[in-house]
Scaffold this motif. Structure first.
Motif, mmCIF file in Angstrom:
data_model
loop_
_atom_site.group_PDB
_atom_site.id
_atom_site.type_symbol
_atom_site.label_atom_id
_atom_site.label_comp_id
_atom_site.label_asym_id
_atom_site.label_seq_id
_atom_site.Cartn_x
_atom_site.Cartn_y
_atom_site.Cartn_z
ATOM 1 N N TYR A 253 -2.593 4.345 -4.514
ATOM 2 C CA TYR A 253 -3.052 3.014 -4.139
ATOM 3 C C TYR A 253 -3.088 2.076 -5.344
ATOM 4 O O TYR A 253 -3.524 2.452 -6.433
ATOM 5 C CB TYR A 253 -4.467 3.059 -3.553
ATOM 6 C CG TYR A 253 -4.572 3.594 -2.149
ATOM 7 C CD1 TYR A 253 -3.560 3.395 -1.225
ATOM 8 C CD2 TYR A 253 -5.706 4.283 -1.747
ATOM 9 C CE1 TYR A 253 -3.671 3.879 0.059
ATOM 10 C CE2 TYR A 253 -5.832 4.772 -0.456
ATOM 11 C CZ TYR A 253 -4.806 4.569 0.441
ATOM 12 O OH TYR A 253 -4.924 5.046 1.713
ATOM 13 N N SER B 245 0.841 -1.192 0.000
ATOM 14 C CA SER B 245 0.000 0.000 0.000
ATOM 15 C C SER B 245 0.880 1.246 0.000
ATOM 16 O O SER B 245 2.095 1.178 0.173
ATOM 17 C CB SER B 245 -0.904 0.008 1.235
ATOM 18 O OG SER B 245 -0.128 0.219 2.405
ATOM 19 N N GLY C 129 -5.106 1.512 2.497
ATOM 20 C CA GLY C 129 -5.226 0.820 1.223
ATOM 21 C C GLY C 129 -6.639 0.944 0.699
ATOM 22 O O GLY C 129 -7.484 1.632 1.288
#
Length: 388
Positions: free
Chosen positions: A47, A40, A215
């Motif tokens: 992302y 992440s 994330g």
């Protein structure tokens, strides 16, 4: 004087708030096994959105990466620096109330997009708690239960036993919590309790809407209350942020003086929680729990057996032994001969130079069957019921 008093109060409030938020830590980076290896980023624009199965393989706090035990070698192979080899496991859990909950699963399965016409068949035989502990070590970030009604997340714990006191102040995270949907402004509460239900130490109140995401994932959603679980076309195919927090035992006020009183870990859900899993370090604590036996499905034959009753292969008995003993790998049967496993003293356990997880001996010093857990916990008496 009045102005000075207000200023002092303001300073005290700032100090309190600062301490409150410092006790729970958001990882700077998280790692997963999506597409083999996934990392992440802090910046949401960077992302890599996960769209298939993604088990948590590690997380970084303060420049140190804690491997979860899912695939520690993957982090090494990708030259992740400053790795501490840990082992985390999702708490076994169940939900008392379903309400308008949704089951969330990845948008893609084996590269194939799942739609209303091409949707996975989710088994109604799985209780909703299954989706809070599935995946490797139960650490699947890509399955979750969304919109869980307000309730205590019931961990099927009989005794949360043997908190390792050396882990209380070792500065290594002991508890991982998740929020994988749109968070509300309400608080989730996390705490240890004793046999009477009283809080041991201090509880942690978390407003996930104030936590920066770590994330993002693309989800499909299914109505949990229906069987079969109907596809939710309105929400499926949309992205949700992933939020993770880590706690140390000391964050809950667990000390050398009170840790033996902590017999259960409880998560009080806000009423709008979206949980992938809540996990604990198996190096920090041993978890004993109770689950109902699985009585559905078809029990398989036991294909191998040893008997002293002259029944194996005997056409006269005509009882199909050992296949008649269902659901086992090996059947042992006798009315006069017991099973004896390796016997040794506690001191001689040190002579087993390369123990592996699950190895069993009978400890003649402590008069108990012992199982080797891991290098941090060592050998433990197997004398309480536990989840498989």
């Amino acid at each position: 004087m009045k102005i000075n008093l207000n200023a002092n109060l303001f300073v005290l409030v700032l100090i309190f708030v600062g301490c409150f938020f410092y006790s729970q830590i958001r990882p700077e980076t998280i790692y997963g096994d999506y597409n083999g290896y996934w990392i992440s980023k802090d910046n949401s624009a960077a992302y890599v959105i996960t769209q298939e199965t993604n088990n948590l393989t590690g997380f970084t706090i303060g420049g140190i990466t804690y491997a979860t035990g899912v695939n520690n070698q993957s982090l090494v192979d990708h030259s992740v620096p400053n790795i501490i080899q840990e082992n985390y496991q999702a708490f076994p859990s169940s939900l008392a109330t379903i309400g308008a909950s949704l089951v969330g699963v990845p948008r893609y399965v084996s590269g194939v997009e799942q739609t209303q016409l091409n949707a996975p068949s989710l088994s109604c035989a799985n209780a909703l708690g299954y989706y809070l502990r599935d995946g490797i070590h139960g650490l699947d970030l890509s399955t979750a239960v969304f919109n869980i009604p307000k309730q205590n997340l019931t961990f099927n714990v009989n005794v949360l036993a043997d908190i390792n006191p050396s882990c209380i102040s070792d500065n290594i995270p002991d508890i991982i919590v998740t929020q994988v949907g749109q968070p509300s402004g309400s608080y989730d509460i996390f705490k240890f309790i004793d046999a009477t239900g009283a809080t041991v130490g201090t509880e942690q109140q978390i407003k996930f809407s104030t936590v920066t995401p770590s994330g993002q994932a693309k989800w499909n959603f299914y109505f949990a209350a229906n069987c079969p679980h109907d596809y939710n076309s309105g929400l499926s195919g949309t992205n949700r942020d992933t939020r993770i927090l880590a706690f140390k035992l000391s964050d809950f006020g667990i000390t050398a003086a009170n840790y033996t009183s902590a017999i259960k870990f409880v998560q009080v859900l806000s009423g709008e929680s979206d949980v992938a899993f809540t996990a604990y370090s198996t190096n920090s604590m041993s978890l004993y729990c109770l689950e109902n036996a699985v009585t559905t499905g078809t029990a398989l034959d036991t294909k191998a057996g040893i008997t002293s009753l002259n029944r194996a292969g005997s056409s006269a008995s005509n009882d199909n032994w050992p296949m008649v003993r269902k659901g086992g790998f090996l059947a042992l049967e006798s009315n006069k001969k017991p099973l004896v496993i390796t016997r040794t003293t506690t001191a001689n356990l040190a002579n087993i130079t390369n123990p592996v997880e699950g190895m069993m001996v009978f400890d003649t010093s402590e008069n108990c069957l012992k199982i080797y857990v891991n290098s941090a916990i060592g050998w433990k008496c197997f004398n309480k019921k536990t989840c498989p």
